[in-house]
Design an enzyme around this catalytic site. Structure first.
Site, PDB file in Angstrom:
ATOM      1  N   ASP A 224      -7.029  11.952  15.289  1.00  0.00           N
ATOM      2  CA  ASP A 224      -5.772  12.637  14.987  1.00  0.00           C
ATOM      3  C   ASP A 224      -5.052  11.850  13.888  1.00  0.00           C
ATOM      4  O   ASP A 224      -4.492  10.780  14.153  1.00  0.00           O
ATOM      5  CB  ASP A 224      -4.885  12.707  16.244  1.00  0.00           C
ATOM      6  CG  ASP A 224      -5.445  13.662  17.309  1.00  0.00           C
ATOM      7  OD1 ASP A 224      -6.674  13.885  17.322  1.00  0.00           O
ATOM      8  OD2 ASP A 224      -4.662  14.145  18.145  1.00  0.00           O
TER       9      ASP A 224
ATOM     10  N   LYS B 105      -2.383  20.112  13.686  1.00  0.00           N
ATOM     11  CA  LYS B 105      -1.606  19.709  14.856  1.00  0.00           C
ATOM     12  C   LYS B 105      -0.149  19.601  14.448  1.00  0.00           C
ATOM     13  O   LYS B 105       0.155  19.149  13.353  1.00  0.00           O
ATOM     14  CB  LYS B 105      -2.168  18.369  15.355  1.00  0.00           C
ATOM     15  CG  LYS B 105      -1.398  17.710  16.482  1.00  0.00           C
ATOM     16  CD  LYS B 105      -2.134  16.449  16.962  1.00  0.00           C
ATOM     17  CE  LYS B 105      -1.276  15.615  17.897  1.00  0.00           C
ATOM     18  NZ  LYS B 105      -1.940  14.362  18.314  1.00  0.00           N
TER      19      LYS B 105
ATOM     20  N   LYS C  85      -3.292  22.549  17.494  1.00  0.00           N
ATOM     21  CA  LYS C  85      -2.852  21.722  18.612  1.00  0.00           C
ATOM     22  C   LYS C  85      -1.351  21.486  18.539  1.00  0.00           C
ATOM     23  O   LYS C  85      -0.886  20.698  17.723  1.00  0.00           O
ATOM     24  CB  LYS C  85      -3.582  20.375  18.596  1.00  0.00           C
ATOM     25  CG  LYS C  85      -3.120  19.414  19.704  1.00  0.00           C
ATOM     26  CD  LYS C  85      -3.908  18.108  19.680  1.00  0.00           C
ATOM     27  CE  LYS C  85      -3.309  17.083  20.640  1.00  0.00           C
ATOM     28  NZ  LYS C  85      -4.010  15.778  20.571  1.00  0.00           N
TER      29      LYS C  85
END
Lengths: 480, 314
Positions: free
Chosen positions: B151, B214, B250
């Site tokens: 991430d 995300k 996400k």
């Protein structure tokens, strides 16, 4: 597995909150009272054609009784009452509508066929808001810009349609009462039940007898009401054809008239529009309330340069609409209100295909019983087609294209109606340029079908005259 | 919403990249919020709710990102991830455990043979304010230690300064350093502020090779919101229509209740489509959410709520 989840298990709102009587009388002079004749009409649930209740049909004699009761209440109680006192009753009615909101929402959905999410989130809250808003005006009328001491007209005859039964009642009754008038109101033949529940609310609020009278019936009842010489004001919302007839009836008398009639609203989508929100707005514009909306955006005018991108998105979005049981909380599109309206929609849709336009509908299973019409989009439509000119009053969208802003405005205005329009662009100057040239009573910018009691609503041309709501709406019920 | 496949060199220069991103259609803020609010009224009950809860559990990236994280904390989180409810073995495991890079090795060992992935925030999370070389070595270390998902955070400073090319190049470089590990690109939408920026950053990240986009680090407020997620879901839907490649989404931060989680699943279903209702394409970055999902799951199957003391605090 993933697919199954969003079959969204049934989520029906309970009917138990509504206690329906099998039969309803007229509401005159503060009481439910039998009609003079035996004739009754049965109101159905359009989603399954099951009868809901019988209601009385008011005759000329009944209308006369109601008008006399309203006159007496106007002269003896409501007219002389200080505005601040009238306001208290309106606040009380508003509060009771809020308290009984779920009951009203379920009943409206049963009688009308519209989805519970709309009655719950739109119709009933807005009806309460109308009473709340006008309650505040009751003691401030001298500040409304209509003269130092505006006076009520007297008795108002009000005839309302079936598409937003309680909300249209609120649009009519709230300003009339706030300004000191009394009313005789006729709800639509196919949707009388929330008006009769409203009569109970008037009793619960302790409203003096005769201030509000509800007379049910069909066209002949409506005709008798608007023709009654004992009224001072006629207010009508409904079709342009009936509106014309009423205008003829009232012409030459000293009675005042406001008409809220049909529309063929244009939603103009420019090439720079926020496309996802424009798709959303076009869908809301025509499929909200099954398209039974006088200000529906029933014509999509999309700039030709983006039409090819816009239409697939529009279709994909329409495929997401959930058509079915109006009482299910996840239903987006409910039932058509009546067999007669369904027949009219079918007829007009058939002319669209005969005249060469292309119809498209999403794959959706319609219930076997009840009155249903799948959301439909016509492409290849020209200005000459009937589906582009006539009000269909159903979930049918006609798509036309344009090349330049001038052409968009020309096509949008090329209709005998003039009730609503929408403009979708991210460019402020173009939005203002367009809005200034549209001949429509309401122009929404980057949104559609937004209503507020503080905002006047009404039409140009054959969409009627007079305004309802806001400060302007008070004028229809006052002598300056 | 470009109608034709963009020329492969949209990132040839900052000018070309800017022209491309600013050519995307705008987002009307009021309309986006309204659509998200409408979808939040969907009623998901009974059997649909039971299935949605299990799917949401399988989509959770169970996260601990504290300065005080220790190997012990990570090990206990790993146990929870593999068997969320010790009293009920029918509960599926979560998708992944998300930790800082220095704890990846601990997590990998603790999760061996569980099927739960190890994700790591890298690239000088959460601010991203380090030289590129440091970000890349951060990433390489996490991947070398066994993280299968990275991430990363974008350089919001460069984005807001209009230096899109710098943002793009960093994502490409980190993707390269991932050496096959899945790359989730954190936009930190709370710092981008406008939905127009969110849409541009989404497209930029997807073109640069993101496997997931995300919303947030969870360290900036606001974190994930339904309208921001809506805008990102529109972006992955349109990117798929354009290129045929499905990018995941996400939302992370602030998702605490089952009701919140189900609302996100409704958004996924009605905006991107059912194909995205899969842990490979949608994740929920959360920590406290899991226990609420477990409580609601037990309530549905047994009819009673057990107290919070019956659920482990790991």
């Amino acid at each position: 597995m993933a697919d199954e989840i969003f079959e969204y298990a049934p989520a029906p709102e309970s009917r138990a909150v509504v206690s329906l009587r099998s039969s309803y009388d007229l509401f005159i002079d503060g009481e439910f009272t039998p009609a003079s004749g035996e004739e009754r009409i049965t109101t159905l649930n359009p989603a399954d054609e099951e009868p809901l209740a019988e209601v009385a049909v008011a005759s000329e004699a009944d209308i006369d009784r109601a008008v006399r009761a309203a006159r007496r209440a106007f002269e003896e109680v409501w007219g002389p009452m200080p505005g601040a006192e009238r306001g208290k009753y309106l606040f009380r009615i508003s509060r009771i509508i809020q308290e009984r909101a779920r009951e009203l929402a379920v009943l409206e959905t049963l009688d009308n066929g519209k989805p519970i999410k709309e009655t719950r989130d739109v119709d009933i809250p807005l009806a309460a808001a109308h009473f709340f808003y006008h309650a505040g005006w009751a003691d401030k009328l001298e500040h409304a810009g209509l003269g130092p001491a505006p006076r009520p007209l007297g008795v108002a005859a009000q005839v309302i349609p079936w598409n937003f039964p309680l909300l249209m009642l609120a649009w009519k009754i709230a300003p009339a009462l706030a300004t000191g008038n009394t009313v005789v109101l006729k709800p639509a033949e196919t949707t009388p039940l929330t008006a009769l529940l409203f009569a109970e609310i008037c009793q619960e609020a302790g409203l003096p007898p005769g201030v509000v009278n509800i007379v049910t019936g069909a066209a002949s009842t409506g005709r008798a009401l608007v023709a009654h010489p004992g009224t001072d004001k006629v207010a009508f919302t409904g079709s342009t054809a009936v509106g014309r007839e009423i205008a003829r009836t009232v012409a030459g008398t000293d009675r005042r008239l406001t008409l809220e009639l049909g529309g063929k609203g244009a939603n103009i989508v420019y090439d720079d529009a926020a496309i996802d929100q424009a798709v959303e707005g076009v869908v809301t514009g025509i499929f909200f309330n099954q398209g039974h909306v006088c200000c529906a955006g029933s014509r999509l005018l999309v700039q030709e340069s983006v039409a090819e991108e816009f239409l697939p998105r529009l279709r994909a979005r329409i495929e997401r609409l959930r058509v079915g049981d109006p009482l299910d909380k996840n239903t987006d599109v409910g039932a058509i209100n009546s067999a007669a309206q369904l027949a009219r929609i079918r007829d007009l849709a058939a002319t669209g295909e005969q005249e060469g336009a292309t119809a498209w509908s999403p794959a959706c299973d319609l219930p076997e019983r009840g009155y249903w019409f799948a959301p439909t989009v016509f492409t290849g439509v020209s200005q000459a087609h009937r589906v582009a000119r006539e009000e269909i009053f159903g979930p049918v969208l006609s798509v036309l294209t344009f090349r330049t802003p001038e052409e968009a405005v020309l096509k949008a205005n090329n209709t005998p109606y003039g009730l609503s329009a929408g403009v979708w662009t991210e460019k402020g100057s173009r939005m203002l340029w367009t809005a200034n040239r549209l001949r429509a009573g309401v122009v929404w910018s980057n949104t559609f079908n937004k209503f507020d009691p503080a905002s006047p609503f009404g039409g140009y041309k054959e969409s009627g005259y007079g305004r309802e709501g806001g400060r302007h709406g008070l004028e229809a019920y006052l002598d300056g | 919403m470009p109608s034709t496949t963009p020329a492969p060199d949209i990132a040839a220069s900052n000018t070309s990249l800017r022209a491309y991103l600013h050519g995307l259609p705008g987002v009307d803020e009021v309309g986006a919020r309204e659509r998200a609010a409408q979808l939040a009224t969907r009623s998901v009950k009974t059997t649909a709710k039971a299935q949605a809860i299990d799917l949401a559990i399988r989509m959770v990236d169970l996260t601990t990102l504290e300065g005080a994280d220790t190997p012990g904390k990570v090990r206990s989180l790993a146990v929870k991830a593999a068997h969320p409810d010790p009293a009920d073995r029918s509960v599926p495991p979560v998708a992944a455990v998300c930790v800082y890079p220095d704890l990846v090795a601990v997590a990998v060992e603790a999760l061996a043979d569980t099927g739960v992935a190890v994700a790591s925030v890298a690239t000088a999370f959460p601010s991203g304010r380090s030289p590129l070389a440091a970000k890349l070595s951060d990433t390489r270390r996490a991947v070398a230690d066994g993280a299968s998902e990275i991430d990363m955070v974008i350089d919001r400073g460069a984005f807001l300064a209009g230096d899109y090319r710098a943002v793009f190049d960093q994502i490409v470089a980190v993707k390269d350093a991932c050496a096959g590990a899945h790359l989730k690109v954190i936009l930190e939408t709370g710092e981008l502020v406008t939905y127009d920026n969110v849409r541009r950053a989404s497209w930029l990240a997807m073109h640069a090779g993101a496997d997931f986009i995300k919303t947030s680090t969870g360290k900036v407020s606001p974190a994930a919101t339904p309208p921001v997620t809506l805008v990102m879901l529109e972006a992955v839907r349109d990117f798929h229509a354009l290129t045929g490649r499905r990018v995941g989404v996400k939302p992370a931060g602030g998702i605490r209740t089952t009701k919140d989680a189900i609302r996100y699943l409704v958004l996924v279903n009605e905006v991107a489509g059912a194909a995205w209702l899969d842990p490979a394409l949608f994740r929920l970055g959360a920590s406290s959410l899991l226990n609420d999902l477990l409580m609601q799951r037990a309530k549905l199957s047994t009819g009673v709520y057990a107290g919070p003391d019956y659920y482990t605090l790991d």
